[in-house]
Design an enzyme around this catalytic site. Structure first.
Site, short mmCIF file in Angstrom:
data_model
loop_
_atom_site.label_atom_id
_atom_site.label_comp_id
_atom_site.label_asym_id
_atom_site.label_seq_id
_atom_site.Cartn_x
_atom_site.Cartn_y
_atom_site.Cartn_z
N LYS A 93 0.81 -1.22 0.00
CA LYS A 93 0.00 0.00 0.00
C LYS A 93 0.85 1.27 0.00
CE LYS A 93 -4.37 -1.72 1.75
NZ LYS A 93 -5.30 -1.79 2.87
N ARG B 144 -3.19 -9.86 5.41
CA ARG B 144 -3.68 -9.90 4.02
C ARG B 144 -2.54 -9.46 3.12
NH1 ARG B 144 -6.14 -6.37 0.43
NH2 ARG B 144 -7.74 -7.29 -0.91
C1 8Y4 Z 1 -1.03 -1.48 -3.49
C2 8Y4 Z 1 -1.59 -2.66 -3.18
C3 8Y4 Z 1 -1.69 -0.34 -3.18
C4 8Y4 Z 1 -2.82 -2.74 -2.61
C5 8Y4 Z 1 -2.93 -0.41 -2.61
C6 8Y4 Z 1 -3.51 -1.60 -2.36
C7 8Y4 Z 1 -7.99 -4.17 2.52
C8 8Y4 Z 1 -9.08 -4.94 2.11
C9 8Y4 Z 1 -8.24 -3.92 0.42
C10 8Y4 Z 1 -7.65 -4.16 3.89
C11 8Y4 Z 1 -9.47 -5.68 4.22
C12 8Y4 Z 1 -5.50 -2.59 -1.44
C13 8Y4 Z 1 -10.24 -5.37 -0.04
C14 8Y4 Z 1 -6.87 -2.14 -1.16
N1 8Y4 Z 1 -7.47 -3.55 1.43
N2 8Y4 Z 1 -9.82 -5.69 2.93
N3 8Y4 Z 1 -9.22 -4.77 0.78
N4 8Y4 Z 1 -8.43 -4.94 4.69
N5 8Y4 Z 1 -10.18 -6.41 5.09
N6 8Y4 Z 1 -4.77 -1.58 -1.86
O1 8Y4 Z 1 -6.73 -3.50 4.36
O2 8Y4 Z 1 -5.14 -3.71 -1.31
S1 8Y4 Z 1 -8.07 -3.41 -1.22
#
Ligand code: 8Y4
Length: 264
Positions: free
Chosen positions: A203, A241
């Site tokens: 992230k 996750r």
């Molecule tokens: C790079 C990689 C930049 C990933 C942003 C991201 C969460 C989630 C997401 C979380 C739960 C994401 C669906 C966003 N994040 N579900 N989901 N907790 N429970 N962004 O932190 O991965 S999606």
């Protein structure tokens, strides 16, 4: 928890182009890397993302779910739509991961009658505008208060607390200081000793903490965060996750060996 992204516009660097075969290949690799559960999501939640229609979400998700149900792998479905929840549960999913913490009308009812696991996540605002000006007086108190309120909402419809996981929602309506504060005080966010889920893999906060690394350069930072989360939780149940399942498992295995503490 391994991430299986079914959104065409994923910004995590491994966005799949919508092909079922690609999604299955990716999911299989994460499973073989030792994921305990896979999280399938079809709606993009990146900052600025627009919602997608029910039909589009079902069209992306169900063909993958149809194939994966034979694998006998625990599947979590990342969705906020009651109709998607019902369809996925009917197809054997064992968990609903809802970034809206079952606030969409009908969501509580959609999951109440099943016995699936549930992840309730905190988010301030909606993906479209959540990063515009995130604002808290007391980020720990507000996030914990929200999660406690959602636990009660679940209790009111007869959902057993044993089914719940709670998640501070890193990056969902939070700036870097908010994210760091939540991470530092992770155990303070716990409600009724329910397990926490932490999702920071790749992230923006990891990018920001490492001088602006791009998405595909955030593995080391993400692994450090996973280890710190394990350390902070001090044996209390935690789900990480992650995209990089093998690397994350290795980092936690070494943490466990060197601390003599169990991976929870
Ligand atoms: C790079 C990689 C930049 C990933 C942003 C991201 C969460 C989630 C997401 C979380 C739960 C994401 C669906 C966003 N994040 N579900 N989901 N907790 N429970 N962004 O932190 O991965 S999606």
């Amino acid at each position: 928890m391994g991430i299986v992204n079914l959104t065409p516009d994923s910004f995590s660097g491994d966005g799949l182009t919508g092909s079922v075969a690609d999604a299955l290949f990716h999911a299989r690799a994460e499973w073989e890397a030792g994921a305990d559960i896979l999280d399938l999501g079809a709606e993009s939640t990146r900052p600025g993302a627009a919602p997608i229609s029910l039909q589009e979400e079902l069209d992306r998700l169900l063909p993958v779910l149809e194939k994966m149900r034979d694998w006998e792998i625990p599947l979590s479905i990342d969705s906020s739509k009651p109709e998607v929840m019902r369809a996925a549960l009917a197809m054997g999913a064992c968990m609903i991961n809802d970034i809206n913490a079952l606030r969409v009308p009908g969501a509580l009812e959609a999951v109440a009658a099943s016995d699936c696991g549930l992840c309730l996540m905190h988010m301030q605002g909606k993906p479209r505008d959540m990063q515009r000006d995130p604002c808290y007086k007391d980020v720990i108190g507000e996030v914990r208060g929200f999660l406690a309120e959602r636990v009660l909402a679940c209790q009111d419809v007869g959902i057993a607390p044993e089914r719940l996981l709670l998640d501070p929602g890193f990056g969902f309506g939070k700036n870097l200081l908010h994210n760091v504060t939540l991470f530092r005080y992770l155990p303070k966010l716990m409600v009724n000793d329910l397990p926490l889920l932490v999702g920071v893999c790749r992230k923006r906060m990891i990018g920001e903490l490492t001088g602006g690394r791009e998405v595909d350069e955030r593995l080391s930072g993400s692994l450090a965060a996973a280890v710190v989360a394990a350390e902070k939780m001090n044996g209390q149940a935690l789900v990480i996750r992650a995209h990089d399942v093998r690397a994350t498992k290795d980092a936690l295995t070494v943490w466990s060996a060197l601390t003599g503490r169990e991976k929870s």
